[in-house]
Motif scaffolding. Structure first.
Motif, PDB file in Angstrom:
ATOM      1  N   THR A  58      -8.586  -9.372   3.450  1.00  0.00           N
ATOM      2  CA  THR A  58      -8.843 -10.052   4.748  1.00  0.00           C
ATOM      3  C   THR A  58      -8.125 -11.367   4.758  1.00  0.00           C
ATOM      4  O   THR A  58      -7.263 -11.527   3.578  1.00  0.00           O
ATOM      5  CB  THR A  58     -10.193 -10.250   4.910  1.00  0.00           C
ATOM      6  N   ASP A  59      -8.331 -11.946   5.665  1.00  0.00           N
ATOM      7  CA  ASP A  59      -7.465 -13.376   5.722  1.00  0.00           C
ATOM      8  C   ASP A  59      -8.225 -14.317   4.856  1.00  0.00           C
ATOM      9  O   ASP A  59      -7.627 -15.312   4.396  1.00  0.00           O
ATOM     10  CB  ASP A  59      -7.730 -13.932   7.284  1.00  0.00           C
ATOM     11  N   ASN A  60      -9.308 -13.959   4.074  1.00  0.00           N
ATOM     12  CA  ASN A  60     -10.165 -14.821   3.102  1.00  0.00           C
ATOM     13  C   ASN A  60      -9.672 -14.118   1.618  1.00  0.00           C
ATOM     14  O   ASN A  60     -10.085 -15.114   0.740  1.00  0.00           O
ATOM     15  CB  ASN A  60     -11.671 -14.689   3.422  1.00  0.00           C
ATOM     16  N   THR A  61      -8.621 -13.592   1.602  1.00  0.00           N
ATOM     17  CA  THR A  61      -8.268 -12.970   0.191  1.00  0.00           C
ATOM     18  C   THR A  61      -7.348 -13.834  -0.381  1.00  0.00           C
ATOM     19  O   THR A  61      -6.069 -14.235   0.354  1.00  0.00           O
ATOM     20  CB  THR A  61      -7.740 -11.519   0.341  1.00  0.00           C
ATOM     21  N   HIS A  62      -7.373 -14.322  -1.519  1.00  0.00           N
ATOM     22  CA  HIS A  62      -6.262 -14.914  -2.366  1.00  0.00           C
ATOM     23  C   HIS A  62      -5.795 -13.886  -3.184  1.00  0.00           C
ATOM     24  O   HIS A  62      -6.418 -13.404  -4.138  1.00  0.00           O
ATOM     25  CB  HIS A  62      -6.859 -16.034  -3.322  1.00  0.00           C
ATOM     26  N   LEU A  63      -4.312 -13.725  -3.086  1.00  0.00           N
ATOM     27  CA  LEU A  63      -3.792 -12.497  -3.779  1.00  0.00           C
ATOM     28  C   LEU A  63      -3.060 -12.999  -4.966  1.00  0.00           C
ATOM     29  O   LEU A  63      -2.101 -13.869  -4.739  1.00  0.00           O
ATOM     30  CB  LEU A  63      -2.936 -11.496  -2.928  1.00  0.00           C
ATOM     31  N   HIS A  64      -3.293 -12.751  -6.239  1.00  0.00           N
ATOM     32  CA  HIS A  64      -2.764 -13.096  -7.331  1.00  0.00           C
ATOM     33  C   HIS A  64      -2.014 -11.737  -7.917  1.00  0.00           C
ATOM     34  O   HIS A  64      -2.555 -10.893  -8.174  1.00  0.00           O
ATOM     35  CB  HIS A  64      -3.746 -13.620  -8.445  1.00  0.00           C
ATOM     36  N   VAL A  65      -0.511 -12.022  -8.159  1.00  0.00           N
ATOM     37  CA  VAL A  65       0.268 -10.923  -8.798  1.00  0.00           C
ATOM     38  C   VAL A  65       0.481 -11.549 -10.185  1.00  0.00           C
ATOM     39  O   VAL A  65       1.052 -12.573 -10.299  1.00  0.00           O
ATOM     40  CB  VAL A  65       1.499 -10.809  -7.944  1.00  0.00           C
ATOM     41  N   SER A  66       0.137 -10.651 -11.197  1.00  0.00           N
ATOM     42  CA  SER A  66       0.577 -10.894 -12.331  1.00  0.00           C
ATOM     43  C   SER A  66       1.537  -9.810 -13.034  1.00  0.00           C
ATOM     44  O   SER A  66       1.232  -8.630 -13.158  1.00  0.00           O
ATOM     45  CB  SER A  66      -0.654 -10.810 -13.410  1.00  0.00           C
ATOM     46  N   PHE A  67       2.750 -10.296 -13.002  1.00  0.00           N
ATOM     47  CA  PHE A  67       3.878  -9.539 -13.025  1.00  0.00           C
ATOM     48  C   PHE A  67       4.719  -9.530 -14.532  1.00  0.00           C
ATOM     49  O   PHE A  67       5.104 -10.375 -14.839  1.00  0.00           O
ATOM     50  CB  PHE A  67       5.159  -9.810 -12.253  1.00  0.00           C
ATOM     51  N   ASP A  68       4.245  -8.487 -15.247  1.00  0.00           N
ATOM     52  CA  ASP A  68       4.779  -8.305 -16.599  1.00  0.00           C
ATOM     53  C   ASP A  68       6.265  -7.564 -16.608  1.00  0.00           C
ATOM     54  O   ASP A  68       6.076  -6.386 -15.999  1.00  0.00           O
ATOM     55  CB  ASP A  68       3.950  -7.657 -17.587  1.00  0.00           C
ATOM     56  N   VAL A  69       7.356  -7.917 -17.086  1.00  0.00           N
ATOM     57  CA  VAL A  69       8.539  -7.210 -16.755  1.00  0.00           C
ATOM     58  C   VAL A  69       8.509  -6.103 -17.488  1.00  0.00           C
ATOM     59  O   VAL A  69       9.268  -5.082 -17.019  1.00  0.00           O
ATOM     60  CB  VAL A  69       9.585  -8.075 -17.208  1.00  0.00           C
ATOM     61  N   ASP A  70       7.659  -5.592 -18.581  1.00  0.00           N
ATOM     62  CA  ASP A  70       7.678  -4.446 -18.868  1.00  0.00           C
ATOM     63  C   ASP A  70       6.910  -3.240 -18.035  1.00  0.00           C
ATOM     64  O   ASP A  70       7.048  -2.274 -18.288  1.00  0.00           O
ATOM     65  CB  ASP A  70       7.032  -4.401 -20.318  1.00  0.00           C
ATOM     66  N   PHE A  71       6.528  -3.949 -17.029  1.00  0.00           N
ATOM     67  CA  PHE A  71       5.863  -3.032 -15.814  1.00  0.00           C
ATOM     68  C   PHE A  71       7.218  -1.914 -15.567  1.00  0.00           C
ATOM     69  O   PHE A  71       7.004  -0.763 -15.443  1.00  0.00           O
ATOM     70  CB  PHE A  71       5.618  -3.814 -14.754  1.00  0.00           C
ATOM     71  N   LEU A  72       8.359  -2.535 -15.638  1.00  0.00           N
ATOM     72  CA  LEU A  72       9.849  -1.729 -15.150  1.00  0.00           C
ATOM     73  C   LEU A  72      10.350  -0.815 -16.207  1.00  0.00           C
ATOM     74  O   LEU A  72       9.982  -1.047 -17.459  1.00  0.00           O
ATOM     75  CB  LEU A  72      10.673  -2.694 -14.923  1.00  0.00           C
ATOM     76  N   ASP A  73      10.930   0.060 -15.935  1.00  0.00           N
ATOM     77  CA  ASP A  73      11.583   1.088 -16.536  1.00  0.00           C
ATOM     78  C   ASP A  73      12.454   0.403 -17.578  1.00  0.00           C
ATOM     79  O   ASP A  73      13.261  -0.537 -17.012  1.00  0.00           O
ATOM     80  CB  ASP A  73      12.136   2.128 -15.988  1.00  0.00           C
TER      81      ASP A  73
END
Length: 306
Positions: free
Chosen positions: A218-233
């Motif tokens: 919702t408009d009240n959501t704080h979205l945090h992305v934790s991006f580990d580059v080993d996510f990628l092939d």
């Protein structure tokens, strides 16, 4: 008014099983991260790199490797990230290994408690990072941050941020998982962690995966992305110490980032585990910057808001 981005470099590989992620912050800067963000009309403050203990490169003690040093780095990151959030900035954490998710996300959780926001964490990774001292085959704390944030770990780490647990497991949505230790697998199941592994992505596609992971914000959501580059092939991102074959392709990763951007809710970001010692001509940092470009709204065409 333009969003203000605050870059916080954390040059340590203290929680990892191989050296080199300590060079990640500079590799991301060299790859043009600041210039790319400015091209989006964002105000960018580079706060430089935090200071902390050197890596003593010692074996684990009681199931944890470098616990005192990991604690010191994460406490420093927690305070720096929380200060940025209090100023209304969007912090981007330049890792460093993924044990730093403890300091980063505990700060975001503290900020959400203080402001009444609903936290959602998108965890992009090849690994569930839900080990404990009893389950870990290595003692490396970069394999434990999600468990620690959920209250399963040593006292000095679980209490960073002042509330235990820092987060509930149901706020975490993991994407791209394909390497989970045996004991860890059972623990993930017991704790009800939402994991969209590579089999799920193979069967349902990245579009449905991300639609499910992002549903209900919702408009009240704080979205945090934790991006580990080993996510990628590793075929497209060789510059990590913990490569696992069979990760998302370039196009799947782009769609993932584009769908996050479409929500307009991104409020904090980790970029973790870039390891120039394992890389070829900085291509992994360059790819990470390219994907973060999409995370901030780069698209091929002008699209109507969903």
């Amino acid at each position: 008014m333009s969003t203000t981005i605050e870059l916080i470099g954390v040059p340590t590989d203290i929680g990892a099983g191989a050296r080199g992620a300590s060079m990640g912050p500079e590799a991301l800067r060299v790859a043009g991260l600041i210039e790319m963000l400015k091209n989006h009309g964002l105000i960018v403050i580079d706060s430089g790199n935090l200071a902390g203990p050197t890596n003593p490169w010692l074996p684990p003690v009681n199931g944890y490797r470098h616990l005192a040093e990991v604690t010191e780095w994460n406490e420093a990151l927690h305070e720096a990230s929380y200060a940025a959030l209090q100023k209304g900035h969007l912090p981007i954490i330049l890792g460093g290994d993924h044990c730093l998710g403890i300091g980063s996300i505990s700060a975001v959780a503290r900020h959400c408690r203080a402001t009444g926001k609903d936290l959602r964490v998108i965890w992009l990774d090849a690994h569930a990072d839900f080990n404990t001292s009893e389950l870990t085959p290595t003692g490396n704390i970069h394999g434990m941050p999600v468990a620690i944030l959920c209250g399963h770990g040593p006292e000095q780490l679980i209490q960073i941020g002042g509330v235990v647990p820092a987060i509930d497991s149901d706020v975490v949505h993991q994407i791209g998982i394909r390497s989970v230790d045996e004991g860890e697998k059972r623990f993930v199941h017991q704790q009800g962690l939402e994991v969209f592994d590579m089999r799920y992505i193979d069967e349902h596609g990245m579009r449905e995966t991300m639609a499910r992971a992002l549903d209900g914000m919702t408009d009240n959501t704080h979205l945090h992305v934790s991006f580990d580059v080993d996510f990628l092939d590793p075929a497209i991102a060789p510059g990590v110490a913990t490569t696992v074959p069979g990760g998302p392709t370039y196009r799947e990763a782009q769609l993932c980032m584009e769908m996050i951007a479409d929500t307009g809710r991104l409020a904090s970001l980790d970029i973790m585990e870039v390891n120039p010692a394992c890389d070829v001509k900085n291509q992994t940092a360059l790819l990470a910057v390219d994907l973060v470009d999409s995370l901030f709204g780069k698209s091929t065409l002008m699209r109507d808001a969903k």
